[in-house]
Design an enzyme around this catalytic site. Structure first.
Site, PDB file in Angstrom:
ATOM      1  N   LYS A 171       0.859  -1.174   0.000  1.00  0.00           N
ATOM      2  CA  LYS A 171       0.000   0.000   0.000  1.00  0.00           C
ATOM      3  C   LYS A 171       0.903   1.234   0.000  1.00  0.00           C
ATOM      4  CE  LYS A 171      -1.711   2.676   3.059  1.00  0.00           C
ATOM      5  NZ  LYS A 171      -1.630   3.982   2.311  1.00  0.00           N
ATOM      6  N   GLU A 246       8.707   0.505  11.772  1.00  0.00           N
ATOM      7  CA  GLU A 246       9.623   1.640  11.930  1.00  0.00           C
ATOM      8  C   GLU A 246       8.762   2.874  12.115  1.00  0.00           C
ATOM      9  OE1 GLU A 246      12.647   4.685   9.800  1.00  0.00           O
ATOM     10  OE2 GLU A 246      11.905   3.002   8.614  1.00  0.00           O
ATOM     11  N   CYS A 280      12.676  10.621   9.630  1.00  0.00           N
ATOM     12  CA  CYS A 280      12.514  10.233  11.032  1.00  0.00           C
ATOM     13  C   CYS A 280      13.833  10.174  11.789  1.00  0.00           C
ATOM     14  CB  CYS A 280      11.779   8.902  11.142  1.00  0.00           C
ATOM     15  SG  CYS A 280      12.552   7.578  10.187  1.00  0.00           S
ATOM     16  N   GLU A 378       7.610  14.824  17.647  1.00  0.00           N
ATOM     17  CA  GLU A 378       8.269  14.867  16.348  1.00  0.00           C
ATOM     18  C   GLU A 378       7.813  16.109  15.571  1.00  0.00           C
ATOM     19  OE1 GLU A 378       9.663  11.389  13.320  1.00  0.00           O
ATOM     20  OE2 GLU A 378       7.545  11.413  13.852  1.00  0.00           O
TER      21      GLU A 378
END
Length: 475
Positions: A171, A246, A280, A378
């Site tokens: 996906k 992850e 990230c 984040e």
């Protein structure tokens, strides 16, 4: 392209709803994809399950040779792939091309591991009996791909799956699907059997959730937010499905009194603006020792203020747009919240308003509190929040005090300090005096809420294998 890639062919989606894909540099519509439904996914999974049965019987070395054909085709088409990627994702061309080239290298490495199959033969404590341990393919896998590195992370999930004898249902992000479809076109030109790679477009809440719940998918691998990872874990639990995650990061970067400041500034800025800060592993919170704090802040502020953000097709641009307006507004909200709580912006600190695209100024923020959102959550953008520290023990505690544990940086010319950081930072990756460049031969894996399992190297390869133990009695 309102189609799905099922059993080696582009076919009409059963779904009627579509999702518009925008160029983040202009916010112009560049196409649309299907918002896939359960029928699309079931067709993909059924095809992947059938194809995997035969593929698992193919000699592993032969599997590697077949999959390697994709690297050759990607090399021949790398400029086109990079341009597709640039338009839908917003990377400057050099970065987009670099990611495609890195993906080609990844294929070559992972297919090479096909020749390194390992097992064990052990002597049991029972007389006249041997124990043989072998690795077998997990089966049908699913890969949920993010928008920030859609080509490389596709390879990170697809190539080890195929080489180990698995099939995969992909996906792609609804933000960046077209590069993935180009890869599908290239797969059609290889000897990779139809059905081993299936592509179903849609949202995470839609197709992604269906994947997590599907009982015929044996492993699901997600690269995405921590919230998305928790949803995948929860929905996979009913079938005790193997998960590989992850997730988010909040990488600390430590600059000590013994650091080479010019080196630290160079690598931190390079890492922070890579992909407009939408990585990230980017340095997300800076801790600078008191003795060099003023000098470092001056140098890094100058470096950030000299950067050019804008049209990613312009050679003068250092970094391009943020992926969408929602993400852009989230970055600005965190910066403005920090200012309201007493922080000071030394450069940047605003959305670029005189453009239709999603651009944020390169930003340096000081006087930030350790518990402020800009230091704990984040921030997927070109923002550097900076705090001061006194002792090494203090900064190690600060760096480890996070729900995340993906990557970290430390800058020091002192060997003892460097070894201390390597040993005491409870984080998956520690980069000493360098920018984050994950080695294909390494192992990319996070601690705490940054993920489960990992990728790359032989350890990442084995994520797609299960273990069988056979007992041979020869009395």
């Amino acid at each position: 392209m309102v189609k799905q890639f099922i059993n080696g062919e582009f076919v009409d989606s059963h779904a009627t709803d579509t999702i518009q894909v925008l160029n983040p540099a202009t916010n112009e519509v560049i196409g649309e994809v299907a918002e896939g439904d359960e029928q699309d996914l079931q067709a993909a999974v059924a095809g992947a399950k059938e194809a995997q049965k035969s593929w698992a019987k193919v000699n592993r070395v032969k599997r590697g040779e077949i999959v390697l054909e994709l690297a050759t085709l990607m090399e021949q088409n790398k400029e086109e792939i990079a341009k597709i990627y640039q338009e839908e994702q917003g990377k400057v061309y050099a970065d987009a091309l670099g990611e495609v080239e890195g993906s080609i290298g990844y294929i070559k490495y992972m297919t090479g591991l096909a020749q390194s199959a390992k097992g064990e033969v052990l002597q049991n404590q029972v007389d006249d009996e041997l124990v043989m341990i072998v690795k077998k393919p997990v089966g049908v896998t699913a890969g949920i791909i993010p928008w920030n590195a859609p080509i490389f992370i596709l390879m990170r999930k697809m190539i080890p799956a195929l080489v180990t004898g698995c099939s995969i249902v992909v996906k792609p992000s609804e933000e960046t699907p077209f590069g993935t479809f180009k890869i599908a076109e290239l797969i059609q030109q290889t000897d990779i059997p139809n059905g081993l790679v299936q592509i179903v477009t849609g949202t995470g809440a839609g197709v992604g959730s269906m994947m997590s719940k599907n009982e015929d998918i044996d492993l699901i691998s997600l690269t995405g937010s921590t919230g998305a990872g928790k949803a995948v874990m929860s929905e996979s639990a009913a079938n005790v499905k193997k998960v590989n995650l992850e997730l988010g990061g909040k990488a600390p970067a430590i600059i000590t009194d013994k650091a080479d400041l010019d080196k630290a500034v160079k690598y931190i800025v390079q890492a922070r603006i890579k992909n407009s800060g939408q990585v990230c592993t980017c340095p997300e919170r800076l801790y600078v020792q008191a003795g060099v704090y003023d000098a470092f802040v001056e140098k890094v502020t100058t470096a950030m203020s000299n950067l050019v953000t804008g049209d990613p097709t312009d050679d003068k641009t250092d970094f391009g747009p943020i992926i969408n307006k929602k993400q852009l507004e989230s970055i600005d909200e965190k910066v403005q919240q920090a200012v309201e709580n007493g922080a000071k912006v030394l450069t940047g600190g605003h959305i670029v308003s005189d453009t239709p695209g999603n651009y944020y100024e390169p930003t340096v923020v000081v006087n930030v509190n350790d518990d402020s959102t800009i230091m704990t959550d984040e921030v997927f953008g070109p923002v550097l929040p900076i705090a001061k520290f006194e002792t090494i023990d203090e900064v190690i505690d600060k760096a480890n005090n996070s729900v995340y544990g993906l990557s970290s940086y430390a800058f020091t010319e002192d060997l003892k300090e460097a070894m201390t950081f390597s040993e005491l930072l409870n984080i998956g990756e520690v980069y000493i005096n360098c920018e984050a460049e994950e080695a294909t031969t390494g192992y990319h894996a996070g601690w705490r809420q940054s993920g489960l399992g990992g990728a790359d190297g032989t350890r990442g390869f084995e994520e797609y294998l299960n273990t069988t133990v056979t007992y041979f009695r020869y009395e």
